[in-house]
Write a protein that holds these residues in place. Structure first.
Motif, PDB file in Angstrom:
ATOM      1  N   GLU A  28      46.612  32.083  44.197  1.00  0.00           N
ATOM      2  CA  GLU A  28      45.204  32.315  44.614  1.00  0.00           C
ATOM      3  C   GLU A  28      44.985  33.718  45.301  1.00  0.00           C
ATOM      4  O   GLU A  28      43.902  34.201  45.108  1.00  0.00           O
ATOM      5  CB  GLU A  28      44.822  31.224  45.673  1.00  0.00           C
ATOM      6  CG  GLU A  28      45.036  29.884  45.158  1.00  0.00           C
ATOM      7  CD  GLU A  28      46.482  29.158  45.031  1.00  0.00           C
ATOM      8  OE1 GLU A  28      47.336  29.619  45.592  1.00  0.00           O
ATOM      9  OE2 GLU A  28      46.557  28.386  44.358  1.00  0.00           O
ATOM     10  N   ASP A  68      45.047  36.119  42.540  1.00  0.00           N
ATOM     11  CA  ASP A  68      43.572  36.207  42.059  1.00  0.00           C
ATOM     12  C   ASP A  68      42.687  36.825  42.641  1.00  0.00           C
ATOM     13  O   ASP A  68      41.592  37.323  42.111  1.00  0.00           O
ATOM     14  CB  ASP A  68      43.241  34.528  41.599  1.00  0.00           C
ATOM     15  CG  ASP A  68      43.984  34.070  40.546  1.00  0.00           C
ATOM     16  OD1 ASP A  68      44.948  34.803  39.986  1.00  0.00           O
ATOM     17  OD2 ASP A  68      44.212  32.716  40.505  1.00  0.00           O
ATOM     18  N   VAL A  69      42.676  36.722  44.014  1.00  0.00           N
ATOM     19  CA  VAL A  69      41.733  37.562  44.876  1.00  0.00           C
ATOM     20  C   VAL A  69      41.786  38.918  44.823  1.00  0.00           C
ATOM     21  O   VAL A  69      40.858  39.615  44.898  1.00  0.00           O
ATOM     22  CB  VAL A  69      41.743  36.807  46.142  1.00  0.00           C
ATOM     23  CG1 VAL A  69      41.106  37.879  47.214  1.00  0.00           C
ATOM     24  CG2 VAL A  69      41.138  35.523  46.446  1.00  0.00           C
ATOM     25  N   VAL A  94      43.105  40.561  42.147  1.00  0.00           N
ATOM     26  CA  VAL A  94      42.921  40.996  40.949  1.00  0.00           C
ATOM     27  C   VAL A  94      41.127  41.084  40.685  1.00  0.00           C
ATOM     28  O   VAL A  94      40.637  42.144  40.354  1.00  0.00           O
ATOM     29  CB  VAL A  94      43.327  40.383  39.848  1.00  0.00           C
ATOM     30  CG1 VAL A  94      42.803  40.332  38.623  1.00  0.00           C
ATOM     31  CG2 VAL A  94      44.991  40.495  39.864  1.00  0.00           C
ATOM     32  N   SER A  95      40.452  40.061  41.595  1.00  0.00           N
ATOM     33  CA  SER A  95      38.938  40.315  41.327  1.00  0.00           C
ATOM     34  C   SER A  95      38.448  41.259  42.273  1.00  0.00           C
ATOM     35  O   SER A  95      37.459  41.870  41.633  1.00  0.00           O
ATOM     36  CB  SER A  95      38.589  38.615  41.887  1.00  0.00           C
ATOM     37  OG  SER A  95      37.316  38.575  42.238  1.00  0.00           O
ATOM     38  N   ALA A  96      39.293  41.581  43.410  1.00  0.00           N
ATOM     39  CA  ALA A  96      38.780  42.828  44.208  1.00  0.00           C
ATOM     40  C   ALA A  96      38.961  44.069  43.321  1.00  0.00           C
ATOM     41  O   ALA A  96      37.892  44.804  43.294  1.00  0.00           O
ATOM     42  CB  ALA A  96      39.348  42.805  45.499  1.00  0.00           C
ATOM     43  N   ASP A 107      38.755  44.327  40.243  1.00  0.00           N
ATOM     44  CA  ASP A 107      37.584  44.457  39.117  1.00  0.00           C
ATOM     45  C   ASP A 107      36.432  45.045  39.716  1.00  0.00           C
ATOM     46  O   ASP A 107      35.694  45.641  39.273  1.00  0.00           O
ATOM     47  CB  ASP A 107      37.656  43.078  38.447  1.00  0.00           C
ATOM     48  CG  ASP A 107      36.410  43.107  37.393  1.00  0.00           C
ATOM     49  OD1 ASP A 107      36.720  43.784  36.447  1.00  0.00           O
ATOM     50  OD2 ASP A 107      35.622  42.219  37.456  1.00  0.00           O
ATOM     51  N   ARG A 108      36.140  44.333  40.934  1.00  0.00           N
ATOM     52  CA  ARG A 108      34.992  44.676  41.526  1.00  0.00           C
ATOM     53  C   ARG A 108      34.961  46.333  41.935  1.00  0.00           C
ATOM     54  O   ARG A 108      33.888  47.261  41.900  1.00  0.00           O
ATOM     55  CB  ARG A 108      34.674  44.018  42.832  1.00  0.00           C
ATOM     56  CG  ARG A 108      33.461  44.618  43.728  1.00  0.00           C
ATOM     57  CD  ARG A 108      33.605  43.870  45.229  1.00  0.00           C
ATOM     58  NE  ARG A 108      34.730  44.115  45.909  1.00  0.00           N
ATOM     59  CZ  ARG A 108      34.826  45.089  46.615  1.00  0.00           C
ATOM     60  NH1 ARG A 108      34.154  46.105  46.647  1.00  0.00           N
ATOM     61  NH2 ARG A 108      36.129  45.171  47.362  1.00  0.00           N
ATOM     62  N   ARG A 139      38.769  38.605  52.936  1.00  0.00           N
ATOM     63  CA  ARG A 139      39.047  37.243  52.237  1.00  0.00           C
ATOM     64  C   ARG A 139      40.081  36.429  52.973  1.00  0.00           C
ATOM     65  O   ARG A 139      40.009  35.192  53.050  1.00  0.00           O
ATOM     66  CB  ARG A 139      39.387  37.231  50.667  1.00  0.00           C
ATOM     67  CG  ARG A 139      38.181  37.584  49.879  1.00  0.00           C
ATOM     68  CD  ARG A 139      37.159  36.507  49.708  1.00  0.00           C
ATOM     69  NE  ARG A 139      37.550  35.412  49.365  1.00  0.00           N
ATOM     70  CZ  ARG A 139      37.700  34.878  48.104  1.00  0.00           C
ATOM     71  NH1 ARG A 139      37.218  35.729  47.009  1.00  0.00           N
ATOM     72  NH2 ARG A 139      38.330  33.770  47.874  1.00  0.00           N
ATOM     73  N   TRP A 157      50.079  38.742  36.876  1.00  0.00           N
ATOM     74  CA  TRP A 157      49.215  39.434  37.803  1.00  0.00           C
ATOM     75  C   TRP A 157      49.583  40.985  37.241  1.00  0.00           C
ATOM     76  O   TRP A 157      50.124  41.673  38.279  1.00  0.00           O
ATOM     77  CB  TRP A 157      49.391  39.222  38.928  1.00  0.00           C
ATOM     78  CG  TRP A 157      48.707  37.768  39.348  1.00  0.00           C
ATOM     79  CD1 TRP A 157      47.502  37.449  39.394  1.00  0.00           C
ATOM     80  CD2 TRP A 157      49.796  36.632  39.338  1.00  0.00           C
ATOM     81  NE1 TRP A 157      47.349  35.921  39.477  1.00  0.00           N
ATOM     82  CE2 TRP A 157      48.735  35.458  39.551  1.00  0.00           C
ATOM     83  CE3 TRP A 157      50.890  36.354  39.416  1.00  0.00           C
ATOM     84  CZ2 TRP A 157      49.267  34.046  39.588  1.00  0.00           C
ATOM     85  CZ3 TRP A 157      51.517  35.019  39.848  1.00  0.00           C
ATOM     86  CH2 TRP A 157      50.415  33.884  39.543  1.00  0.00           C
ATOM     87  N   PRO A 169      41.398  39.964  33.321  1.00  0.00           N
ATOM     88  CA  PRO A 169      40.522  40.107  34.588  1.00  0.00           C
ATOM     89  C   PRO A 169      39.835  41.501  34.754  1.00  0.00           C
ATOM     90  O   PRO A 169      38.636  41.780  35.154  1.00  0.00           O
ATOM     91  CB  PRO A 169      40.799  39.313  35.625  1.00  0.00           C
ATOM     92  CG  PRO A 169      42.096  39.399  35.277  1.00  0.00           C
ATOM     93  CD  PRO A 169      42.644  39.527  34.055  1.00  0.00           C
ATOM     94  N   VAL A 170      40.925  42.314  34.600  1.00  0.00           N
ATOM     95  CA  VAL A 170      40.533  43.894  35.019  1.00  0.00           C
ATOM     96  C   VAL A 170      40.502  44.691  33.762  1.00  0.00           C
ATOM     97  O   VAL A 170      41.603  44.390  32.797  1.00  0.00           O
ATOM     98  CB  VAL A 170      41.495  44.329  35.900  1.00  0.00           C
ATOM     99  CG1 VAL A 170      41.453  45.804  36.060  1.00  0.00           C
ATOM    100  CG2 VAL A 170      41.485  43.619  37.261  1.00  0.00           C
TER     101      VAL A 170
END
Length: 186
Positions: free
Chosen positions: A32, A35-36, A38-40, A42-43, A88, A138, A151-152
């Motif tokens: 998790e 994932d956080v 990788v999401s950041a 991407d942002r 987060r 990852w 995801p990126v």
């Protein structure tokens, strides 16, 4: 910044970056948490128009191979990335999420680019976390191996071909060769 350490940013070169969790604690060991991150990433990639060529999220550190964002500094993009992840997880934590600062290596040649990309992709294998680079979810390795869209968005030949087929072309801004690199105290 530690004595004798200089960063050369705003050079138009790519950068191999490494930054660690506070005291190299495995704060990114849980899926998790990865994932956080990788999401950041991407942002930040989208917000700063950052080209990500490669990445790997390890349990206690991260490696990125990126360009310099247009209209902002690399230091500002990394600050946004690290703060976004820390917010987060560490809202009420007794200690910081990230170690201060980051390691920045200017990638000045194609040979160095390939060397750094291989290093980051092989890092999970070298650490004994997986048997093969493609087993570590990852990282950008599977994108390079198969063209997999993750995801990126990874800047690569796969991505360029996909854009060409869709009729999309990136605009590139090139600085005049007379500009000198600026040393950053970030």
């Amino acid at each position: 910044m530690p004595w004798g350490l200089k960063r050369f940013q705003e050079t138009g070169q790519n950068h191999f970056l490494t930054f660690s969790c506070y005291h190299r604690q495995p704060k990114l060991a849980a899926p998790e948490a990865c994932d956080v991150f990788v999401s950041a990433l991407d942002r930040v990639q989208q917000s700063y128009r950052l080209c990500v060529y490669g990445y790997v999220v390890m349990p206690e550190h991260v490696h990125l191979l990126v360009n310099e964002p247009e209209g902002s500094t690399l230091a500002q993009a990394l600050k946004s990335l690290k703060q976004g992840v820390a917010r987060r997880f560490a809202l009420r934590a007794a200690e910081p999420f990230w170690q201060e600062r980051y390691y920045d290596f200017n990638v000045w040649s194609e040979r160095k680019f390939v060397e750094k990309l291989r290093y980051l992709h092989r890092n999970p294998v070298a650490r004994g976390l997986v048997a093969k680079p493609e087993d570590w979810p990852w990282s950008s390795f599977r994108h390079y191996a198969t063209g997999e869209v993750g995801p990126v968005e990874i800047e690569s030949q796969w991505t360029a071909r996909r854009r060409e087929r869709a009729g999309m072309f990136l605009e590139v801004t090139v600085r005049a060769p007379t500009e000198k690199p600026r040393s950053s105290q970030a």
